[in-house]
Design a protein around this motif. Structure first.
Motif, PDB file in Angstrom:
ATOM      1  N   TYR A 229       0.829  -1.210   0.000  1.00  7.44           N
ATOM      2  CA  TYR A 229       0.000   0.000   0.000  1.00  7.44           C
ATOM      3  C   TYR A 229       0.858   1.252   0.000  1.00  7.44           C
ATOM      4  CZ  TYR A 229      -2.987   3.729   1.773  1.00  7.44           C
ATOM      5  OH  TYR A 229      -3.633   4.924   1.940  1.00  7.44           O
TER       6      TYR A 229
ATOM      7  N   SER B  33      -0.470   2.956  -7.499  1.00  6.90           N
ATOM      8  CA  SER B  33      -1.908   2.926  -7.775  1.00  6.90           C
ATOM      9  C   SER B  33      -2.607   4.149  -7.186  1.00  6.90           C
ATOM     10  CB  SER B  33      -2.537   1.658  -7.187  1.00  6.90           C
ATOM     11  OG  SER B  33      -1.877   0.499  -7.620  1.00  6.90           O
TER      12      SER B  33
ATOM     13  N   LYS C 209      -6.128   2.791  -4.205  1.00  8.71           N
ATOM     14  CA  LYS C 209      -5.561   1.782  -3.313  1.00  8.71           C
ATOM     15  C   LYS C 209      -6.089   1.971  -1.895  1.00  8.71           C
ATOM     16  CE  LYS C 209      -1.193   4.315  -2.498  1.00  8.71           C
ATOM     17  NZ  LYS C 209       0.282   4.194  -2.526  1.00  8.71           N
TER      18      LYS C 209
END
Length: 599
Positions: free
Chosen positions: A304, A309, A312
């Motif tokens: 994460y 991204s 996320k």
């Protein structure tokens, strides 16, 4: 070079994908579900991996959920000796699990196809190269294995029954390789949901703080090698056709040549060199929607934190390695995520809080949502250590200098706070800065952050792979003490682990202990924190004075967590010297904690 190798295999990929699905249909025994068993799929080098395909009987184009692993796509958890304990835990926690499904296709660390096909998904489960029915060299997390995964994803996206959108789902091994293959950006990959998977193969798998993790030898010997392709002596039972599903039998020497023992490979690569770099995902290339489910006691918020991204999410939970993945709550969460990103359903997922954490208490847990990680408003608080009286407390920057020594292979030192006068929460990354010395040229630091109740008992928690763990565990080989400040934050220092710097016996050095995961605890009034520093694996002995955080029952006792360092590289001469911790004066040693203020 990180996992970005597109050009070397893209041409071969087009050749490999120019093939139909050679289905071998088997009666699934499940109404509405078609089962294609042991379907061969050619890789870019011509080798054929075998996959199982579970799909709705009703014709149409459906999104695909995929996983690829070494444990046997046809090996029932209920019947395999290696998974006996895991299955018992699962049945104890969810006694009605097999009333909602036949459980015939339930595999270790994998989603149950029956519970997905019924909702309009196709599930594809592949044996990795060299495992089960897939021939070749068994080399976990290798670049070759990752390239195979990318080929499978694009192959699945191009099949007539596929919507062209592929998601990845699974826990542990089946989560680690999601990060790896996502960095290759294969055609068709639309979302990933790595559930408790490591991101950094050096720091989270092979070496903790620069200390070799030999726990993987048990995993390799008991869970992976028995399912090696060609292993005619496997104790694993093929739940589909009976007998075994490990392909054409091979002689013992051929089996040996066809596998790469990861712990042997780790031992040959003690630094974060090219071996690990080619197995480490290039986070800047992970751009698909991502839901990272982590655990307070192993694996991993890194995906994460580092992935590029835009879409996320992070959830950090407590509990054991396997059972939370199969809960009804987990299934609902997984389906909401994939319904949104694979089916395009407007189900409100985009409004889901970006971060959710399961905050621990001695008598239970509570979920809390947040907009970011670390939690907004975190106050970083230093608890200064005092070797003169084995204590630690905030606000003691001007302590008098003191030192305390301990045997490198003994029980070490423990620093304890006064009882907390009010309920206090610490949730987030932690750090330990120590000034240390040794009578030898190196030393290993094993740090354990512990919670002590008013009766003086250790409060333990259910960990990822251990029934009784402390609040957090940290590690550092002092010869690996170098820090890369450009990759560090005030609360998480990054050790490059690229060289060894021996200690001069008797000299003090400032070091920052490496913690692979954050922690969370709400400390009630009257409880204390303790920090143990020693030179061997931390664990609770058989006569330990402990209570369990959930039910106050004494669990079995041994080393804690997913790590232990019993290995020949732990020379008793080198790592069994007399170690010293210095505090106060010019040698301020402290525990850094993430305090959460409540109004």
């Amino acid at each position: 070079m990180r996992l970005t190798r597109i050009a070397p295999w893209i041409a071969a990929l087009h050749i490999a994908l120019a093939q139909p699905c050679l289905a071998k249909q088997v009666d699934s025994g499940v109404p509405g579900m078609i089962f294609d068993h042991d379907v061969p799929v050619a890789m870019t080098d011509g080798e054929q991996l075998r996959v199982n395909i579970y799909r709705p009987e009703k014709s149409g184009r459906y999104p695909v959920l995929m996983l690829m692993g070494p444990y046997g796509k046809d090996t029932s958890m209920a019947d395999a000796p290696a998974y006996k304990t895991s299955w018992a835990k699962l049945m104890a926690k969810y006694p009605d699990l097999c009333k909602e499904s036949s459980c015939r296709y339930l595999r270790f660390e994998a989603p149950d196809p029956e519970r997905w096909v019924a909702d309009g998904y196709i599930v594809i489960h592949a044996d990795v190269r060299g495992a089960g029915a897939s021939p070749g060299v068994l080399d976990p997390f290798s670049p070759r294995e990752t390239e195979d995964y990318a080929t499978l994803i694009t192959w699945a996206a191009r099949q007539a029954w596929s919507s062209g959108r592929v998601g990845l789902l699974g826990t542990s091994f089946h989560a680690i390789n999601q990060y790896q293959v996502a960095a290759l950006q294969p055609e068709g990959l639309a979302a990933i949901l790595p559930w408790e998977g490591a991101f950094d193969p050096y720091r989270e798998i092979a070496y903790y703080g620069g200390i070799l993790n030999v726990a993987w030898e048990f995993w390799w010997t008991h869970q992976v090698v028995p399912n090696q392709n060609g292993n005619a002596q496997t104790p694993l039972f093929d739940s589909i056709n009976g007998g075994t599903d490990t392909g054409v039998p091979l002689a013992a020497d051929a089996l040996q040549q066809n596998r790469v023992d990861p712990v042997e490979a780790f031992a040959q690569h003690p630094f974060d060199d090219a071996y690990y770099r080619e197995r480490t995902p290039d986070a800047s290339r992970i751009e698909v929607p991502l839901l990272d489910v982590a655990n307070w006691t192993d694996w991993s918020t890194a995906g994460y934190r580092f992935a590029a991204s835009k879409d996320k999410w992070l959830r950090i939970q407590t509990g054991d390695h396997l059972t939370p993945f199969y809960s009804d709550e987990a299934l609902a969460l997984q389906k909401r995520f994939f319904d949104h990103f694979l089916k395009g359903l407007d189900n409100g997922w985009e409004k889901e809080p970006r971060v959710a954490v399961q905050v621990r208490r001695p008598n239970g847990t509570v979920w809390r949502s947040a907009a970011a990680w670390p939690l907004p408003g975190t106050h970083w608080q230093r608890y200064y250590l005092d070797a003169a009286n084995a204590s630690m407390a905030p606000g003691l920057e001007h302590l008098a200098a003191a030192r305390k020594s301990y045997a490198g292979l003994g029980d070490g030192l423990t620093f304890t706070t006064q009882p907390f006068s009010e309920e206090t929460e610490f949730t987030g990354p932690i750090g330990v800065r120590l000034w240390v010395g040794s009578s030898t040229a190196d030393m290993d630091i094993f740090a354990a952050l512990r919670l002590i109740d008013p009766q003086g008992r250790d409060v333990t928690f259910v960990g990822n792979s251990d029934p009784n763990v402390p609040l957090d565990l940290g590690y550092l080989r002092v010869s690996h003490r170098a820090v890369d400040r450009t990759r560090s934050t005030p609360y998480e220092l990054f050790h490059p682990h690229v060289a060894s710097e021996p200690m001069t016996p008797g000299q003090l050095y400032p070091v920052d202990v490496e913690f692979t995961e954050p922690t969370s605890i709400v400390i009630p009034r009257g409880y204390r924190l303790a920090l143990t520093i020693q030179g061997q694996d931390f664990g609770y002995g058989p006569n330990a004075n402990i209570v369990h955080a959930d039910d106050y029952a004494l669990p079995d006792a041994h080393h804690s967590g997913l790590f232990f360092a019993a290995h020949p590289n732990r020379s008793a001469t080198l790592y069994g010297g007399t170690n010293t911790v210095a505090t106060g004066g010019e040698h301020r040693s402290y525990l850094l904690l993430p305090r959460i203020a409540h109004r």
